[in-house]
Design a protein around this motif. Structure first.
Motif, PDB file in Angstrom:
ATOM      1  N   UNK A 117      42.018  49.633  22.559  1.00  0.00           N
ATOM      2  CA  UNK A 117      40.730  50.041  23.128  1.00  0.00           C
ATOM      3  C   UNK A 117      40.368  49.148  24.309  1.00  0.00           C
ATOM      4  N   UNK A 118      40.579  47.857  24.182  1.00  0.00           N
ATOM      5  CA  UNK A 118      40.267  46.944  25.285  1.00  0.00           C
ATOM      6  C   UNK A 118      41.115  47.274  26.509  1.00  0.00           C
ATOM      7  N   UNK A 119      42.399  47.488  26.305  1.00  0.00           N
ATOM      8  CA  UNK A 119      43.289  47.816  27.418  1.00  0.00           C
ATOM      9  C   UNK A 119      42.930  49.155  28.045  1.00  0.00           C
ATOM     10  N   UNK A 120      42.775  50.180  27.236  1.00  0.00           N
ATOM     11  CA  UNK A 120      42.501  51.514  27.797  1.00  0.00           C
ATOM     12  C   UNK A 120      41.137  51.559  28.483  1.00  0.00           C
ATOM     13  N   UNK A 121      40.147  50.899  27.911  1.00  0.00           N
ATOM     14  CA  UNK A 121      38.825  50.873  28.537  1.00  0.00           C
ATOM     15  C   UNK A 121      38.880  50.155  29.880  1.00  0.00           C
ATOM     16  N   UNK A 122      39.645  49.087  29.949  1.00  0.00           N
ATOM     17  CA  UNK A 122      39.801  48.363  31.209  1.00  0.00           C
ATOM     18  C   UNK A 122      40.437  49.248  32.270  1.00  0.00           C
ATOM     19  N   UNK A 123      41.506  49.950  31.898  1.00  0.00           N
ATOM     20  CA  UNK A 123      42.214  50.792  32.868  1.00  0.00           C
ATOM     21  C   UNK A 123      41.376  51.991  33.307  1.00  0.00           C
ATOM     22  N   UNK A 124      40.669  52.612  32.372  1.00  0.00           N
ATOM     23  CA  UNK A 124      39.817  53.749  32.733  1.00  0.00           C
ATOM     24  C   UNK A 124      38.665  53.287  33.620  1.00  0.00           C
ATOM     25  N   UNK A 125      38.060  52.161  33.286  1.00  0.00           N
ATOM     26  CA  UNK A 125      36.973  51.624  34.110  1.00  0.00           C
ATOM     27  C   UNK A 125      37.465  51.345  35.531  1.00  0.00           C
ATOM     28  N   UNK A 126      38.621  50.728  35.647  1.00  0.00           N
ATOM     29  CA  UNK A 126      39.168  50.419  36.974  1.00  0.00           C
ATOM     30  C   UNK A 126      39.450  51.701  37.755  1.00  0.00           C
ATOM     31  N   UNK A 127      39.994  52.705  37.085  1.00  0.00           N
ATOM     32  CA  UNK A 127      40.291  53.970  37.754  1.00  0.00           C
ATOM     33  C   UNK A 127      39.017  54.681  38.184  1.00  0.00           C
ATOM     34  N   UNK A 128      38.027  54.720  37.298  1.00  0.00           N
ATOM     35  CA  UNK A 128      36.759  55.364  37.637  1.00  0.00           C
ATOM     36  C   UNK A 128      36.088  54.651  38.808  1.00  0.00           C
ATOM     37  N   UNK A 129      36.119  53.344  38.791  1.00  0.00           N
ATOM     38  CA  UNK A 129      35.537  52.579  39.897  1.00  0.00           C
ATOM     39  C   UNK A 129      36.291  52.841  41.186  1.00  0.00           C
ATOM     40  N   UNK A 130      37.614  52.903  41.120  1.00  0.00           N
ATOM     41  CA  UNK A 130      38.445  53.202  42.292  1.00  0.00           C
ATOM     42  C   UNK A 130      38.046  54.547  42.902  1.00  0.00           C
ATOM     43  N   UNK A 131      37.968  55.559  42.054  1.00  0.00           N
ATOM     44  CA  UNK A 131      37.614  56.898  42.537  1.00  0.00           C
ATOM     45  C   UNK A 131      36.200  56.908  43.112  1.00  0.00           C
ATOM     46  N   UNK A 132      35.272  56.275  42.434  1.00  0.00           N
ATOM     47  CA  UNK A 132      33.882  56.291  42.905  1.00  0.00           C
ATOM     48  C   UNK A 132      33.696  55.525  44.204  1.00  0.00           C
ATOM     49  N   UNK A 133      34.441  54.453  44.405  1.00  0.00           N
ATOM     50  CA  UNK A 133      34.360  53.742  45.684  1.00  0.00           C
ATOM     51  C   UNK A 133      35.010  54.591  46.769  1.00  0.00           C
ATOM     52  N   UNK A 134      36.166  55.148  46.474  1.00  0.00           N
ATOM     53  CA  UNK A 134      36.877  55.981  47.458  1.00  0.00           C
ATOM     54  C   UNK A 134      36.047  57.186  47.896  1.00  0.00           C
ATOM     55  N   UNK A 135      35.323  57.796  46.939  1.00  0.00           N
ATOM     56  CA  UNK A 135      34.533  58.993  47.229  1.00  0.00           C
ATOM     57  C   UNK A 135      33.085  58.678  47.609  1.00  0.00           C
TER      58      UNK A 135
END
Length: 167
Positions: free
Chosen positions: A102-120
């Motif tokens: 859960x810690x690993x997957x939450x970290x990766x999803x958070x990073x991806x969501x942040x990446x997309x939101x900054x890009x967009x």
């Protein structure tokens, strides 16, 4: 709700102090049973995140306000995941494979969501900060930061529990 069998979950006896710590973690979210609160919150939140991800992969563009709200909610989720990780690591003194996943997957999803939101440009940041964040993303520095972060977690777990892991 069924209470988790802590003895099998943690592979041995669970002390009264560990049980109390688990109860404090669960009580922080208004849940009376040990660990059940984390499971229920995860079961509610993760399908929403998966749905957003699948829709995004098919080309759906969500409104800016929706993605901003998703970022806020997932930021709270990542804070909760790391709070549980800290409690398991230092208060309870035992980790389970699910907690680590859960810690690993939450970290990766958070990073991806942040990446997309900054890009967009979904985060309603001031123009100067948005440009700097976009340059950071364009240079793939976010990938470097997440890699270092995940490796530091692995190092922390290995340092603390290495003899039990490789014993």
């Amino acid at each position: 709700m069924v209470m988790f069998d802590l003895t099998s979950l943690y592979g041995g006896d669970v002390s009264p102090e560990q049980r109390m710590s688990l109860r404090r973690c669960a009580a922080g979210f208004g849940v009376r049973r040990e660990l059940a609160g984390a499971a229920v919150l995860g079961l509610i939140a993760e399908p929403v995140v998966i749905t957003i991800a699948v829709a995004g992969l098919t080309g759906v563009r969500f409104p800016r306000g929706f993605m901003f709200a998703a970022q806020i909610v997932y930021t709270l989720g990542v804070i909760f995941a790391y709070w549980l990780f800290y409690a398991a690591m230092f208060d309870i003194g035992a980790l389970c494979p699910w907690c680590l996943l859960v810690t690993l997957s939450t970290t990766l999803v958070f990073a991806t969501l942040t990446h997309v939101n900054v890009r967009e440009d979904n985060l309603f940041l001031p123009a100067r900060i948005q440009r700097a964040a976009a340059r950071f993303i364009d240079a793939d520095l976010d990938v470097l930061v997440v890699t270092i972060w995940v490796l530091s977690i692995v190092l922390t777990v290995t340092t603390r529990y290495g003899s039990a892991l490789f014993g």
